[in-house]
Scaffold this motif. Structure first.
Motif, PDB file in Angstrom:
ATOM      1  N   ASP A  42      58.929   5.796  52.603  1.00  0.00           N
ATOM      2  CA  ASP A  42      60.259   5.730  52.017  1.00  0.00           C
ATOM      3  C   ASP A  42      60.532   7.064  51.324  1.00  0.00           C
ATOM      4  O   ASP A  42      60.099   7.300  50.197  1.00  0.00           O
TER       5      ASP A  42
ATOM      6  N   LEU B 246      60.294   1.016  52.975  1.00  0.00           N
ATOM      7  CA  LEU B 246      61.583   0.883  53.666  1.00  0.00           C
ATOM      8  C   LEU B 246      61.805  -0.552  54.120  1.00  0.00           C
ATOM      9  O   LEU B 246      62.864  -1.147  53.897  1.00  0.00           O
TER      10      LEU B 246
ATOM     11  N   SER C 216      63.952   2.300  58.771  1.00  0.00           N
ATOM     12  CA  SER C 216      63.951   1.136  57.893  1.00  0.00           C
ATOM     13  C   SER C 216      64.184  -0.132  58.703  1.00  0.00           C
ATOM     14  O   SER C 216      63.509  -1.155  58.502  1.00  0.00           O
TER      15      SER C 216
END
Length: 644
Positions: free
Chosen positions: A69, A25, A269
């Motif tokens: 992610d 991320l 993120s």
């Protein structure tokens, strides 16, 4: 923009920063990272980095546990795919990480108010995490996920025990044992088998499942366990079906919260990106550079971020009215490093990164950061190095404005020195007209003179140790440096008479001397900071209003073409002027020109007007006559009289 950032080695800064991320991320954020151009956005990013750095300085660590992610698995689930057990485990781990970050920043409202505010946007999703975690046992579906799954797995375990007991009984038989290569049971293709010597294959009842590479051994599933084995396989199919149903149910629960999961993905993120910036700041001992609105560059003990402890600190101050810093000095003396340091600092600050420098460092916000550094040769386009540079510089000139930072390394090189120097001067003056802040490096002495005469230029010199022949990599503002070619050549063994001859050549008049800077011409175009005291625009004292005022050395504009020209001579009786236009002389009537600027504002009192008032051909003749006169004086001196 990316081409210019590449010239500054910005990709290497990205690579360094990526080392401090916790997941893909953060790496995605860094790969997309580009300098911002909005003042408020840059300040916000700097505050984010500073708050996170403050937490690290206090001994704390931002918890990014379980950060993955999961964007791909969310996309697959949203598209109707049933997630695998491993995907569900990652999703549960991600939700736990969100809960940890939210809990952490609840306790940091005073020390990190901005980041604490961000954490309030993270959704806990406790019910979803309870459902998924309750159905998992590590990375597999737990038997407790459903009563049917628990029952099936109990039956499988019972049958496996029965099969093992039956095989133990079989192996205990002395007759069967004599047929075996080795007394052990193994699994082949999911079935229990015993290794039988190929010669005794017919003596053991059962199905051959496999054989050894040599063919000496065959692997047989005994007939006595075949029914139980088939029953086990059937139960395993039931188990797979039930696990699939549970995965489908858990995927549906996840999809029901897909919007919240995507929001959390964005927040996490950002936290990964911010934490990486803070760790990078700690690594390089960075500080948050101040932003200014005065279009001024102030670097205090700035260190190139990619050189680490080898970097020589750079202190540089550039403010109005100076718009161009011309850096001179020896080869490998650090001129390019100065350009890249300034460019990298500007890019890093506008990305929200701290920079390795001391307090007092301040930069403006640049709308464009443009650099021509390194080899621009293009085999595909059949361009020479010079042509490649000029193509790029042309693009820079077209795009430059009063919000631009322009960095030009060894401007004008790669062609005839006289033409290169003249072209370099014209390019730099055009950038001043456009209002850009420019840093350029050069070896051309004529450009150093330009910087000394032009009110919007300043010189800077890279220092050099004449004893060790080593550059010191220090920039001295307000000074012009030398390439030290003669000194270096002498120290390396070139004979003294050769050095003297070279010095004599250097002192010869240059027919391609760069014209005097048109300071008054560019001055009105420059935008100035409100806080600065402006220089006077051309006024009735400097702008010529009547043709009768025209005198030698003035600048006029040819009405028909709009070309600017300098007055070389005036014939008042005939009403004619001799002009120098682009190095060539033209004769033209008074009425065909309009006055522009007085010679008094264009040139200093002691300026050699021959430089600008003689055509190229005239200057060659003037040189030739000068040599003949010198030769004649020498003859007179030797003979004591003029025989003619």
């Amino acid at each position: 923009m990316e081409q210019n950032l590449h010239a500054l080695d910005f990709e290497m800064v990205r690579n360094q920063l990526e080392r401090f991320t916790a997941s893909g991320l953060g790496r995605k954020q860094i790969q997309r990272m580009k300098p911002l151009t909005a003042y408020e956005q840059i300040e916000l990013r700097q505050t984010e980095t500073s708050e996170a750095r403050g937490l690290l300085d206090g001994g704390a660590q931002i918890p990014l546990i379980g950060l993955h992610d999961i964007s791909d698995l969310l996309d697959r689930a949203d598209a109707g795919s049933i997630l695998e057990t491993g995907d569900l485990f990652l999703a549960a781990d991600f939700i736990r990480g969100c809960q940890e970050i939210k809990k952490y920043f609840r306790q940091k409202e005073e020390t990190a108010p901005l980041l604490s505010g961000y954490s309030r946007g993270v959704r806990l999703l406790s019910e979803l995490s309870d459902v998924i975690e309750g159905a998992l046992d590590g990375n597999i579906i737990a038997s407790t996920a459903s009563s049917r799954l628990a029952k099936i797995r109990d039956q499988i375990r019972k049958i496996e025990t029965d099969i093992q007991n039956k095989l133990n009984q079989l192996m205990a038989s002395s007759t069967i044992r004599s047929y075996l290569q080795e007394p052990y049971v193994s699994l082949k293709n999911g079935r229990y088998v015993i290794p039988v010597k190929a010669a005794y294959r017919a003596h053991v009842r059962g199905m051959m499942i496999d054989s050894s590479g040599s063919g000496a051994t065959v692997f047989i599933e005994p007939e006595s366990i075949r029914k139980m084995a088939e029953q086990k396989i059937s139960l395993q199919r039931d188990e797979e079906e039930e696990v699939y149903q549970i995965r489908a149910w858990l995927t549906a629960e996840l999809v029901a919260k897909i919007v919240e999961m995507r929001q959390n993905l964005e927040w996490m993120s950002l936290f990964d990106f911010i934490a990486a910036r803070a760790r990078y700041s700690l690594e390089i001992q960075g500080i948050p550079a101040a932003l200014n609105r005065e279009q001024a560059i102030h670097l205090v003990q700035a260190r190139h971020p990619l050189l680490g402890s080898d970097a020589v600190p750079l202190t540089l101050h550039l403010s109005y009215p100076t718009r161009t810093l011309l850096i001179t000095g020896p080869n490998t003396g650090g001129k390019t490093v100065v350009l890249k340091t300034v460019g990298l600092f500007a890019a890093m600050v506008q990305c929200g990164l701290h920079v390795p420098a001391q307090r007092g460092t301040s930069l403006p916000v640049f709308g464009k950061i443009m650099a021509d550094i390194g080899d621009e040769q293009s085999i595909q386009q059949s361009l020479s190095t010079f042509s490649g540079h000029m193509k790029h510089v042309s693009e820079i000139i077209q795009q430059a404005d009063d919000q631009s930072l322009v960095l030009l390394d060894e401007i004008g090189t790669g062609t005839d020195p006289a033409e290169g120097a003249a072209l370099g001067a014209a390019i730099l003056e055009e950038l001043v007209v456009k209002g850009a802040i420019t840093l350029a490096s050069t070896h051309y002495g004529s450009l150093k003179l330009l910087a000394e005469q032009h009110p919007h230029f300043s010189n800077g010199a890279m220092t050099f140790d004449p004893v060790s022949l080593k550059p010191l990599y220090e920039l001295k503002m307000g000074e012009s440096g030398s390439s030290h070619a003669f000194w270096i050549a002498s120290r390396l063994g070139i004979e003294e008479h050769v050095i003297q001859r070279a010095t004599a050549w250097l002192k010869k008049p240059d027919a391609e001397t760069i014209p005097a800077p048109m300071a008054a011409q560019v001055q009105p175009i420059l935008s100035q900071p409100a806080a600065s005291e402006s220089e006077p625009h051309p006024s009735e004292d400097t702008v010529l209003d009547h043709t009768a005022d025209i005198q030698v050395g003035d600048m006029v504009v040819i009405k028909q073409t709009g070309e600017k020209a300098r007055v070389a001579s005036v014939d008042e009786e005939k009403g004619m002027l001799t002009l120098v236009v682009k190095g060539e002389k033209r004769t033209i009537g008074y009425r065909r020109v309009r006055p522009y600027l007085s010679r008094d504002v264009l040139y200093p009192d002691d300026y050699d007007m021959k430089v600008v008032l003689l055509s190229k051909e005239d200057r060659k003749i003037d040189k030739l006559l000068g040599r003949k006169l010198t030769d004649r004086v020498r003859v007179l001196d030797e003979e004591g009289t003029d025989e003619n």
